[in-house]
Design an enzyme around this catalytic site. Structure first.
Site, PDB file in Angstrom:
ATOM      1  N   THR A   1      -0.498  15.396 -25.237  1.00  0.00           N
ATOM      2  CA  THR A   1       0.465  16.470 -25.375  1.00  0.00           C
ATOM      3  C   THR A   1      -0.420  17.727 -25.018  1.00  0.00           C
ATOM      4  OG1 THR A   1       2.066  15.353 -26.723  1.00  0.00           O
ATOM      5  CG2 THR A   1       1.932  17.779 -26.882  1.00  0.00           C
TER       6      THR A   1
ATOM      7  N   THR B   1      -2.921  20.701 -20.580  1.00  0.00           N
ATOM      8  CA  THR B   1      -3.994  19.941 -19.759  1.00  0.00           C
ATOM      9  C   THR B   1      -3.460  18.483 -19.611  1.00  0.00           C
ATOM     10  OG1 THR B   1      -5.588  21.061 -20.845  1.00  0.00           O
ATOM     11  CG2 THR B   1      -6.284  19.481 -19.417  1.00  0.00           C
TER      12      THR B   1
ATOM     13  N   GLY C   1      -5.714  16.124 -24.196  1.00  0.00           N
ATOM     14  CA  GLY C   1      -6.402  17.320 -24.242  1.00  0.00           C
ATOM     15  C   GLY C   1      -7.041  17.533 -25.688  1.00  0.00           C
TER      16      GLY C   1
ATOM     17  N   GLY D   1      -3.456  21.828 -31.720  1.00  0.00           N
ATOM     18  CA  GLY D   1      -2.878  23.188 -31.301  1.00  0.00           C
ATOM     19  C   GLY D   1      -1.387  23.215 -30.836  1.00  0.00           C
TER      20      GLY D   1
ATOM     21  N   GLU E   1      -0.618  11.861 -32.140  1.00  0.00           N
ATOM     22  CA  GLU E   1      -1.913  11.719 -30.920  1.00  0.00           C
ATOM     23  C   GLU E   1      -2.932  10.979 -31.761  1.00  0.00           C
ATOM     24  OE1 GLU E   1      -1.621  16.063 -28.704  1.00  0.00           O
ATOM     25  OE2 GLU E   1      -2.577  15.946 -30.614  1.00  0.00           O
TER      26      GLU E   1
ATOM     27  N   LYS F   1     -13.280  24.767 -24.356  1.00  0.00           N
ATOM     28  CA  LYS F   1     -13.224  24.039 -25.094  1.00  0.00           C
ATOM     29  C   LYS F   1     -14.619  23.419 -26.179  1.00  0.00           C
ATOM     30  CE  LYS F   1      -8.723  24.392 -24.594  1.00  0.00           C
ATOM     31  NZ  LYS F   1      -7.763  23.168 -24.292  1.00  0.00           N
TER      32      LYS F   1
END
Ligand code: 5RP
Length: 262
Positions: free
Chosen positions: A33, A36, A90, A104, A111, A129
């Site tokens: 999710t 990216t 991501g 975030g 996830e 990142k």
């Protein structure tokens, strides 16, 4: 169309594009999710539609599920898939050991479940990142709504004995209301500045009643693909100890960009 993309979006795109090399016919693929990961879903969708790639995707949020269906990927639940060949997602931060902060976008729970149920987790990211120490990005912690203020106070108390720079926890908002996750929970963002011992932090937070899961992904990620605005892509594999560099052509494709409304 590609000329309208910012360097950061190009970086995300090339990382996403490279990650599709990890996907083969017949695979069950965890779909992450975020912005990216959305590029990756679009790239996979194009391969499904135009090259006949056959995969089943397990999305990590309702918005990824919607996008995956939109671009033509067969969507199944994790329980239908049972186990995944690869998850591509991501991250908000990653360190030299490929430990991550995620969440975030508020999807950290699904996830983490999906990445943990995969043979391999591939993270796609832009250079912004990468960090030496995790913690500059506020650490998301998913908590149940019941007694969340008490849980928040208990977490702040717990942080006094931890190796961190900051100790504030804030409730994530969506306008005037608390942000609500796909599971109906709230998110507390911990403003820690620097997390001295991410392993310990991840374990201790999850022992707190009221905490459902935290956004530290420790020893879960196998590969990070780092994209740059000029098309350079670096693939770091923590298990093989390898770093590969290449340059991807930024090919314009109307199909990829038509759904870019977000
Ligand atoms: C969502 C996440 C995302 O992967 C993370 O926030 C990175 O997002 P983006 O690719 O938009 O920078 O963990 O919960």
């Amino acid at each position: 169309m590609s000329g309208e993309l910012s360097p950061i979006d190009k970086a995300k795109f090339v990382a996403a594009k490279r990650s599709t090399d990890f996907v083969e016919d017949g695979m069950r693929v965890g779909l992450g999710t975020g912005s990216t990961a959305a590029w990756m879903v679009r790239c996979l969708g194009e391969l499904v539609r135009e090259d006949g790639l056959k995969i089943r995707g397990v999305p990590t949020s309702t918005r990824t599920a919607e996008l995956a269906r939109e671009v033509g990927i067969e969507v199944v639940s994790l329980d239908e898939a049972k186990w995944l060949d690869v998850t591509i997602d991501g991250a908000d931060e990653f360190d030299g050991n490929l430990n991550l902060i995620k969440g975030g976008g508020g999807a950290l729970l699904q996830e983490k479940i999906v990445a943990t149920a995969s043979d391999q987790m591939v993270v796609i990211a832009d250079i912004g990142k990468e960090v030496e120490n995790l913690g500059a990005f506020p650490l998301p912690v998913e908590v149940i709504p019941f007694g969340w203020q008490t849980t928040k106070s208990l977490i702040e108390e717990l942080l006094v004995s931890m190796d961190v720079l900051g100790r504030d926890a804030t409730l994530r908002m969506n306008g005037d209301h608390p942000f609500v996750t796909d599971e109906g929970n709230y998110i507390l963002d911990l403003h820690l500045g620097r997390i001295g011992n991410p392993h310990q932090m991840a374990m201790v937070l999850n022992q707190m009643p009221g905490v459902v899961e935290n956004g530290l992904f420790i020893d879960i990620c196998d590969v990070v693909i780092l994209g740059y605005g000029d098309g350079k892509v670096e693939t770091r594999d923590i298990n093989q100890g390898t770093v590969e560099e290449e340059r991807l052509d930024f090919v314009e494709s109307d199909n990829l960009f038509t759904d870019l409304q977000e």
